[in-house]
Design a protein around this motif. Structure first.
Motif, short mmCIF file in Angstrom:
data_model
loop_
_atom_site.label_atom_id
_atom_site.label_comp_id
_atom_site.label_asym_id
_atom_site.label_seq_id
_atom_site.Cartn_x
_atom_site.Cartn_y
_atom_site.Cartn_z
N SER A 66 0.83 -1.19 0.00
CA SER A 66 0.00 0.00 0.00
C SER A 66 0.87 1.25 0.00
O SER A 66 1.88 1.32 0.70
CB SER A 66 -0.90 -0.01 1.24
OG SER A 66 -1.77 1.08 1.20
N GLU B 254 -5.42 2.25 2.42
CA GLU B 254 -5.49 0.91 2.98
C GLU B 254 -4.13 0.47 3.50
O GLU B 254 -3.10 0.89 2.99
CB GLU B 254 -5.93 -0.10 1.91
CG GLU B 254 -7.32 0.10 1.39
CD GLU B 254 -7.70 -0.94 0.35
OE1 GLU B 254 -6.80 -1.59 -0.22
OE2 GLU B 254 -8.90 -1.12 0.11
N THR B 255 -4.16 -0.41 4.48
CA THR B 255 -2.93 -1.03 4.96
C THR B 255 -2.48 -2.08 3.95
O THR B 255 -3.23 -2.41 3.01
CB THR B 255 -3.15 -1.71 6.32
OG1 THR B 255 -4.09 -2.79 6.16
CG2 THR B 255 -3.66 -0.73 7.37
N GLY B 256 -1.31 -2.61 4.13
CA GLY B 256 -0.81 -3.66 3.26
C GLY B 256 -1.70 -4.89 3.22
O GLY B 256 -1.75 -5.61 2.23
N SER B 257 -2.47 -5.11 4.32
CA SER B 257 -3.37 -6.26 4.37
C SER B 257 -4.77 -5.95 3.85
O SER B 257 -5.66 -6.79 3.93
CB SER B 257 -3.46 -6.77 5.82
OG SER B 257 -4.00 -5.77 6.66
N GLU C 280 -6.89 -3.47 4.90
CA GLU C 280 -7.81 -2.83 5.83
C GLU C 280 -7.70 -1.31 5.71
O GLU C 280 -6.69 -0.78 5.25
CB GLU C 280 -7.49 -3.26 7.26
CG GLU C 280 -7.73 -4.75 7.47
CD GLU C 280 -7.55 -5.17 8.91
OE1 GLU C 280 -7.79 -4.34 9.80
OE2 GLU C 280 -7.15 -6.31 9.12
#
Length: 89
Positions: free
Chosen positions: A2, A74-77, A79
């Protein structure tokens, strides 16, 4: 991975903050005399060092200081991210 985006558009900044439950704020006791304090977003957790300000006042300080918002959607995951930083334009 992200990435962070640099934005200066007031509507985009406000939308980003409100989507995360954030309100405009400044650090208490910094920059009195009409020049404005250090800008922050208040995400609702108790922070005694912050005082809520209006969006108009927030953007007045934002423009006076020629700032931009570095934000992450967004976060890397995947979210929703609350990462942000005010930077010089």
């Amino acid at each position: 991975m992200s990435q962070a985006e640099r934005i200066t558009n007031h509507d985009q900044i406000r939308s980003w903050a409100e989507a995360r439950g954030a309100r405009p704020a400044q650090v208490k006791g910094v920059g009195g005399g009409g020049e404005g304090g250090i800008l922050r977003f208040d995400f609702g957790e108790p922070e005694e060092s912050l005082e809520e300000i209006s969006w108009d006042r927030f953007f007045e300080i934002f423009e006076d200081r020629k700032l931009a918002l570095l934000e992450q959607e967004e976060t890397g995951s995947g979210e929703t991210s609350r990462f942000f930083k005010f930077i010089e334009r």
